[in-house]
Write an enzyme that holds these catalytic residues in place. Structure first.
Site, PDB file in Angstrom:
ATOM      1  N   SER A  72       0.835  -1.191   0.000  1.00  0.00           N
ATOM      2  CA  SER A  72       0.000   0.000   0.000  1.00  0.00           C
ATOM      3  C   SER A  72       0.880   1.255   0.000  1.00  0.00           C
ATOM      4  CB  SER A  72      -0.974  -0.044   1.184  1.00  0.00           C
ATOM      5  OG  SER A  72      -1.990   0.913   1.039  1.00  0.00           O
TER       6      SER A  72
ATOM      7  N   HIS B 152      -7.330  -6.047   0.805  1.00  0.00           N
ATOM      8  CA  HIS B 152      -6.173  -5.202   1.101  1.00  0.00           C
ATOM      9  C   HIS B 152      -5.417  -5.657   2.352  1.00  0.00           C
ATOM     10  CE1 HIS B 152      -4.116  -1.434   0.086  1.00  0.00           C
ATOM     11  NE2 HIS B 152      -4.081  -1.110   1.360  1.00  0.00           N
TER      12      HIS B 152
ATOM     13  N   ASP C 141     -10.021  -5.790  -3.490  1.00  0.00           N
ATOM     14  CA  ASP C 141      -9.461  -4.749  -2.617  1.00  0.00           C
ATOM     15  C   ASP C 141     -10.433  -3.572  -2.552  1.00  0.00           C
ATOM     16  OD1 ASP C 141      -7.897  -2.517  -1.629  1.00  0.00           O
ATOM     17  OD2 ASP C 141      -6.096  -3.661  -2.128  1.00  0.00           O
TER      18      ASP C 141
END
Length: 276
Positions: free
Chosen positions: A145, A254, A221
């Site tokens: 991320s 995620h 995600d």
């Protein structure tokens, strides 16, 4: 560097160290996994950069990476995601301030004094690691991320320094998404030209070293369309002739469940590159 945690793990040691960072002007913590091979000689190093709200603990406790690092003889180094402390500027929001350093060198107050995570990860931390541990100067870098953004940017801006780079769910174009626009405006100011130095999509356009990029992205995600936009990286890599392996993984989100599912692939990828 002061060792504050020491645990046996897959024949090696999962440690956590505290040290004073001159670059960040504060104390920092960093996770270091020494595989069993490190008892017999220097090993290559994979640097892992975590995402928003994380510290060094998230990766070392959730990713299950030590098993694969022990298999391949790779040292894992997982720093915190920002400077910390009572004297360090902060914000009530989760996506700015402590836990959200974005791996940039801030130029605006009140952030500029401490928020120099780019210099810390690219320069200060490797110098400390290679002086303290049985580590070679053969390096790879990865992250998730916000940390995936950091890994791509640092690798692209430092040709020859890393043998390989990969990312999970990276923020590939922070200049074009809300997370990045908020952080960059705060840390770097309103000059969007300055933002390009920390934007992987922009950096690919002029990259002097075409280090292959490995990116895993879950298609479930929750941040895929609003914050991550991997299609922007795919398009710019195609236009620049920059090799990209973008793997869209069906059903994954995620979380660290996603990372744990594919971290073995990534460590094997880096191990191959670092042996070459």
């Amino acid at each position: 560097m002061e060792r504050i945690e020491h645990r046996a793990c897959f024949g090696g040691w999962q440690d956590v160290y505290r040290h004073r960072s001159e670059v960040l002007d504060c104390d920092m913590t960093v996770g270091v996994y020494l595989p069993p091979q490190a008892a017999h000689g220097p090993c290559p190093v994979l640097y892992w950069l975590s995402g928003l709200t994380c510290n060094e603990q998230n990766f070392i406790t959730k990713a299950g990476a030590q098993r694969y690092a022990a298999e391949h003889g790779v040292i894992l180094v997982a720093p915190d995601t920002s400077p910390r402390g009572q004297d360090v500027a902060n914000d009530e929001a989760y996506d700015l301030g402590q836990g959200a350093g974005f791996y940039v060198n801030a130029t605006r107050e009140p952030w500029a004094k401490h928020y120099r995570m780019y210099d810390y990860v690219a320069d200060e931390l490797p110098a400390l690691v290679e002086a303290k541990f049985p580590a070679t100067d053969v390096r790879a870098i990865s992250g998730h991320s916000m940390g995936g953004h950091g890994a791509l940017v640092i690798a692209l801006r430092n040709p020859g320094r890393y043998r390989s780079v990969s990312a999970f769910s990276p923020i590939v174009a922070p200049s074009q998404v809300p997370w990045g626009e908020k952080a960059f405006a705060a840390y770097l100011g309103d000059d969007r030209e300055a933002w390009k130095r920390y934007d992987a999509v922009e950096l690919v356009k002029g990259a002097r070293e075409k280090l292959p990029l490995l990116v895993d992205q879950g298609d479930a995600d929750e941040f895929l369309s609003g914050q991550l936009k991997p299609e922007l990286l795919r398009a710019v890599c195609a236009a620049a002739g920059h090799r990209l392996e973008l793997r869209l993984q069906p059903g994954y989100d995620h979380s660290y469940y996603f990372i744990a599912s594919f971290i073995g692939d990534h460590i094997a990828h880096h191990a191959r590159a670092m042996r070459a």
